[in-house]
Design a protein around this motif. Structure first.
Motif, mmCIF file in Angstrom:
data_model
loop_
_atom_site.group_PDB
_atom_site.id
_atom_site.type_symbol
_atom_site.label_atom_id
_atom_site.label_comp_id
_atom_site.label_asym_id
_atom_site.label_seq_id
_atom_site.Cartn_x
_atom_site.Cartn_y
_atom_site.Cartn_z
ATOM 1 N N LYS A 1 0.606 -1.250 -0.070
ATOM 2 C CA LYS A 1 0.128 -0.049 -0.019
ATOM 3 C C LYS A 1 0.774 1.231 -0.188
ATOM 4 O O LYS A 1 0.377 2.454 0.139
ATOM 5 C CB LYS A 1 -0.896 0.036 1.130
ATOM 6 N N LEU A 2 2.054 0.983 -0.112
ATOM 7 C CA LEU A 2 3.042 2.255 -0.190
ATOM 8 C C LEU A 2 3.103 2.740 -1.703
ATOM 9 O O LEU A 2 3.701 1.785 -2.536
ATOM 10 C CB LEU A 2 4.524 1.867 0.457
ATOM 11 N N ASN A 3 2.882 3.888 -1.906
ATOM 12 C CA ASN A 3 3.056 4.529 -3.407
ATOM 13 C C ASN A 3 3.922 5.577 -3.244
ATOM 14 O O ASN A 3 4.218 6.126 -2.025
ATOM 15 C CB ASN A 3 1.850 4.897 -3.892
ATOM 16 N N GLY A 4 4.647 5.740 -4.493
ATOM 17 C CA GLY A 4 5.584 6.869 -4.855
ATOM 18 C C GLY A 4 5.190 7.852 -5.770
ATOM 19 O O GLY A 4 4.313 7.500 -6.595
ATOM 20 N N ALA A 5 5.842 9.193 -5.649
ATOM 21 C CA ALA A 5 5.395 10.043 -6.813
ATOM 22 C C ALA A 5 6.734 10.840 -7.047
ATOM 23 O O ALA A 5 7.554 11.114 -6.201
ATOM 24 C CB ALA A 5 4.308 10.930 -6.412
ATOM 25 N N ILE A 6 6.893 11.390 -8.426
ATOM 26 C CA ILE A 6 7.872 12.346 -8.807
ATOM 27 C C ILE A 6 7.012 13.416 -9.468
ATOM 28 O O ILE A 6 6.057 13.090 -10.166
ATOM 29 C CB ILE A 6 8.680 11.643 -9.893
ATOM 30 N N LEU B 1 -2.350 8.919 3.332
ATOM 31 C CA LEU B 1 -1.197 10.001 4.099
ATOM 32 C C LEU B 1 -0.459 10.121 3.027
ATOM 33 O O LEU B 1 0.365 9.176 2.562
ATOM 34 C CB LEU B 1 -0.992 9.207 5.420
ATOM 35 N N ARG B 2 -0.125 11.550 2.858
ATOM 36 C CA ARG B 2 0.983 11.611 2.042
ATOM 37 C C ARG B 2 1.992 12.977 2.648
ATOM 38 O O ARG B 2 1.718 13.545 3.529
ATOM 39 C CB ARG B 2 0.237 12.779 0.850
ATOM 40 N N TYR C 1 0.973 6.364 1.652
ATOM 41 C CA TYR C 1 0.344 5.300 2.266
ATOM 42 C C TYR C 1 -0.931 5.355 2.096
ATOM 43 O O TYR C 1 -1.725 6.302 2.616
ATOM 44 C CB TYR C 1 0.898 4.904 3.696
ATOM 45 N N ASP C 2 -1.713 3.994 1.443
ATOM 46 C CA ASP C 2 -3.141 4.146 1.098
ATOM 47 C C ASP C 2 -3.733 3.335 2.592
ATOM 48 O O ASP C 2 -3.526 2.107 2.712
ATOM 49 C CB ASP C 2 -3.297 3.312 0.002
#
Length: 863
Positions: free
Chosen positions: A773-778, A825-826, A818-819
């Motif tokens: 459920k951990l995601n990332g972003a650029i 939560l960002r 985290y979803d």
């Protein structure tokens, strides 16, 4: 230098070899890790998302070429329990020690414990096993590619594959597609046995999704089946289903042409153990029965009322005015059965927020000898009349070190027996702050409290009938709200009064626009009173520091009483707030000037005074605004959609007509007129907001947002009220700058709270899954604010045509999200990549380090 370069290249090459070998750590001998699927169509490479979706096997996921999940999986011990057992055999002394300390059963169970297998289990669950080339799956992918083109009309296509083995136990699968010529629809014949349905189809045939001369596409046949079903079911065919439609395709000897037969047989009816066939019937609604429960009178007799042909039943006395219920019902006696009427009824009743989701049922009317009438039974389960919503929370901000926030709300449903909702809310906040602007040094030195009243009507509340303009199919509602709040011991101690009359409705949906919403604030009144205006220079420290700098520069001319006691340590050269700051400003701006400064310094001091006047003045805003939103989003899991929102606002127009009639404005020109001794604001404002999401498959989403806003003062105003102006920076804006710290223009954010009346912003971020459920972003954020057509004329602050696009600030960074399913939560880290507030030559990458970065914590995605 040459040796150093060689060593660096050798280190990079060694690292790459080790990384490449680590990927195939768990690939068995004789097997191969899938590196790539290469799809070639008619001699050209085509690896787009649609073709990748046909593959039964895809290479391991990666983030910018890094197979992070595969590497995590490879860190796991393949068989941790067996390794543990082997260790026990190899170390009998430890085995005996553990057996004496524990028991043999517990020693054996240690093999599955967290200490032995925990990390390996986590790595296996979180990571991704290597995708090993499987011949059966390759064949299935080939067959799926054939089916993909078959559905597009390439009935004679050919698909082959080859597997190229590569070094380091890797392989590439090549698919070669030769489509051939597509089949074109030729004749289209219909065979509809029920005459009534045949007439309906013929009347609406121009809207058909399958036409002569079009290339065969299966999706068009599916769309036509859906169109016909919707057409029939919205015109009385209650029993008609999609599976009643069939197609026969003839392609034999037709030179790549296909003849289509559309067949709709009569209805097959089952009665007991027998079945028979009859033409489809077109039903009408003979009766509409509405059933409501009354929780307070469950044991009383049924109360029944007839109103405009509707039958209303309630256990105990009916608690609703009949028209409040019947206005929400689109299924009317005498009307033709139609699916859309049921959908509209459900939406309207749910929108009332008075009932739980309604149940709508149809049964054949036994009193109709023709058997073509339906009785509609609508069951409404009321929600509780009263609802209390207490809440409490602990807060922290850049001013408030610690705070306790609470509210108490009371909702009263159906208060006037017309499905109205009255909401009463009180709220309060006490907090602690060490901010220098707050003179009270006690622990709880911040206080804010307020109350709101909201009344919602499930219709347009207006003196005239608006049914022709906004019909009830648009589910209109009216909201009246009033609020008051008071803020003490923080900032300028504001009092805020609001009153709003809002109309909401939902314009008709279309196939392209999944949802629309419209909102009209007919009256939006806000009065802001600054109770503690003399505290301005304590709150806006940057303005004070600049003013104090000028005072020290010209100290020889400045009256000494303007400064604090020179004998007090640490206070030399500090203007006294408020007497010293006001005295110095007045002496500089006096005619003739008592303190003579340079023309440029005089302009800057004048700007400080103008800003103080603007931010400490009381505001009366009487506006009307309209907001229109369209969206193609379908549910929370939809990752391919756009949202477009536009807003237009006008303030002060009505007051400008009334103000000349008031005695307080006698002989006062426009620009200084007041209403009840408060100068009212006058401006026009427009906003455009566009959000677009692209689904890149396999957990990757490209999200973009563009915003443009402009507010222009006129008439009685030379600037926009602070509450309605624009700011830049923050967790939902340009994340490399803190809120209010960016702009205007290339000024460098000199003030504590920087705002202006023009804003442009564009943001884009690539979102991807890291694991679980951990995601990332650029992300990258571009934008700024400017002053235009107002009282500010400094070129560093104002928008000056195309050249001002050089003032667009660029922030880039990375984020982690985290979803938690019900919220996200960002955490984002933004870096100032291009800072227009710096001198030329110092703008690019000069602050690209963690010491100058900005950390943002937020809830849910920024757009």
């Amino acid at each position: 230098m040459k040796n150093i370069t060689t060593k660096i290249a050798l280190i990079i090459l060694s690292g790459w070899v080790l990384y490449s070998c680590s990927l195939v750590k768990n690939v068995p001998d004789g097997k191969h890790l899938l590196k790539k699927n290469d799809i070639n169509v008619n001699g050209e490479e085509n690896n787009d998302d649609d073709h990748k979706a046909q593959m039964y096997q895809l290479p391991n996921t990666d983030v910018l070429g890094w197979h992070i999940r595969l590497n995590i999986y490879n860190l796991a011990n393949k068989d941790a329990d067996s390794s543990y057992q082997a260790w026990l055999v190899k170390n009998p002394g430890w085995h005996n020690f553990l057996t004496r300390t524990l028991s043999e059963k517990q020693v054996q169970r240690l093999g599955n414990s967290f200490f032995v297998s925990g990390f390996s289990n986590f790595a296996k669950k979180t990571g991704e096993p290597p995708v090993i080339v499987d011949l059966n799956r390759v064949k299935k992918s080939r067959n799926r590619l054939f089916a993909y083109y078959y559905k597009k009309g390439y009935f004679r296509s050919k698909v082959t594959y080859t597997i190229d083995t590569l070094e380091n136990k890797k392989a590439q699968v090549n698919y070669n597609v030769v489509t051939g010529k597509p089949y074109i629809l030729d004749s289209i014949a219909t065979f509809i046995e029920t005459p009534a349905l045949d007439t309906l189809y013929t009347t609406n045939r121009a809207k058909s999704q399958i036409r002569k001369g079009d290339q065969y596409t299966e999706t068009n046949f599916t769309a036509e089946r859906e169109r016909i079903t919707s057409l029939f079911r919205n015109n009385g065919a209650y029993t008609f289903q999609q599976n009643n439609i069939s197609y026969v395709l003839d392609t034999v000897g037709n030179n790549y042409k296909a003849n289509v037969d559309l067949i709709i047989d009569n209805e097959t009816v089952r009665r007991g153990d027998s079945t028979f066939v009859r033409p489809f019937r077109l039903y009408k609604i003979s009766k509409v029965n509405i059933y409501t429960k009354n929780p307070t009178s469950a044991d009383q007799a049924v109360d029944s009322v007839s109103y405009n042909g509707f039958n209303l039943y309630s256990m105990g006395k009916l608690n609703y005015r009949p028209e409040a219920l019947t206005d929400a019902i689109f299924i009317t006696p005498g009307s033709t059965f139609a699916d859309y009427r049921r959908v509209l009824t459900s939406r309207y009743l749910s929108n009332l927020r008075v009932f739980n989701y309604p149940t709508i049922q149809y049964v054949e009317d036994p009193d109709d000898p023709t058997g073509s009438s339906l009785i509609s039974n609508i069951y409404l389960n009321p929600r509780k009349k009263f609802r209390f919503t207490p809440s409490a929370d602990f807060t922290h901000s850049n001013i408030q070190d610690f705070g306790i926030q609470g509210s108490l709300g009371l909702s009263i449903r159906n208060i006037f027996k017309g499905a109205e909702i009255l909401e009463l809310t009180t709220r309060g906040n006490i907090g602690s702050s060490r901010d220098q602007a707050i003179q009270d040094r006690s622990f709880f030195n911040i206080l804010e409290y307020g109350a709101d009243v909201k009344l919602t009507f499930p219709r347009i509340f207006f003196p005239f009938n608006t049914e022709k303009i906004i019909p009830k199919e648009m589910i209109p509602s009216t909201l009246m709200s009033f609020g008051i709040s008071r803020q003490r011991n923080i900032g300028l101690d504001k009092e805020n009064f609001t009153g709003v009359l809002t109309y909401n409705w939902t314009p008709k949906r279309t196939d392209r626009w999944r949802s629309r919403s419209a909102k009209l604030d007919l009256f939006n009144i806000q009065y802001i009173r600054n109770v503690n205006a003399e505290n301005y220079f304590n709150v806006y420290q940057s303005s004070y520091e600049r003013l104090n700098g000028y005072a020290n520069e010209y100290a020889s001319q400045v009256n000494p009483v303007y400064f604090r006691d020179q004998s007090t340590p640490g206070t030399n050269g500090e203007l006294i707030i408020e007497s010293g700051t006001n005295g110095f400003i007045n002496d500089v701006l006096a005619t003739p000037a008592i303190v003579t400064v340079s023309p440029e310094d005089e302009r800057n001091i004048s700007r400080i005074e103008e800003r103080r006047d603007r931010l400490t003045e009381n505001n009366l805003i009487f506006s009307t605004n309209f907001t229109y939103t369209t969206s193609t989003k379908e549910g929370l899991t939809d990752n391919t959609f756009f949202i477009f929102k536009t807003k237009a606002e006008s303030a002060g127009g009505l007051l400008s007509l009334l103000s000349p009639l008031m005695t307080e404005n006698k002989d006062i020109p426009v620009g200084n007129r007041t209403i009840f001794d408060v100068q009212y604001s006058q401006y026009i404002k427009g906003e455009l907001d566009f959000i677009k999401h692209f689904d890149l498959r396999r957990g990757k989403v490209l999200a973009m947002r563009a915003f443009f806003g402009l507010a222009v003062p006129y008439g009685n105003s030379t600037s926009i009220p602070f509450a309605r102006s624009y700011f830049a920076g923050g967790s939902n804006d340009n994340r490399a700058w803190q809120s209010y710290s960016l702009g205007p223009g290339r000024s460098g954010g000199l003030n504590d709270f920087n705002e202006a009346n023009l804003k442009m912003a564009y943001s884009a971020e690539l979102r991807f899954n890291i694991f679980g459920k951990l995601n990332g972003a650029i992300f990258g954020d571009v934008g700024n604010i400017w002053n235009i057509w107002d009282e500010v004329d400094d070129s560093d602050y104002t928008f000056n045509g195309l050249k001002s696009f050089e003032d667009l600030a660029l922030g880039t960074g990375v984020g982690f999200r985290y979803d938690f399913n019900f919220f996200v939560l960002r955490f984002d880290v933004g870096f100032k990549t291009y800072n227009p507030g710096k001198e030329e030559g110092e703008r690019w990458f000069k602050e690209y380090n963690f010491s100058k970065s900005v950390f943002n914590v937020g809830i849910n995605y920024p757009f």
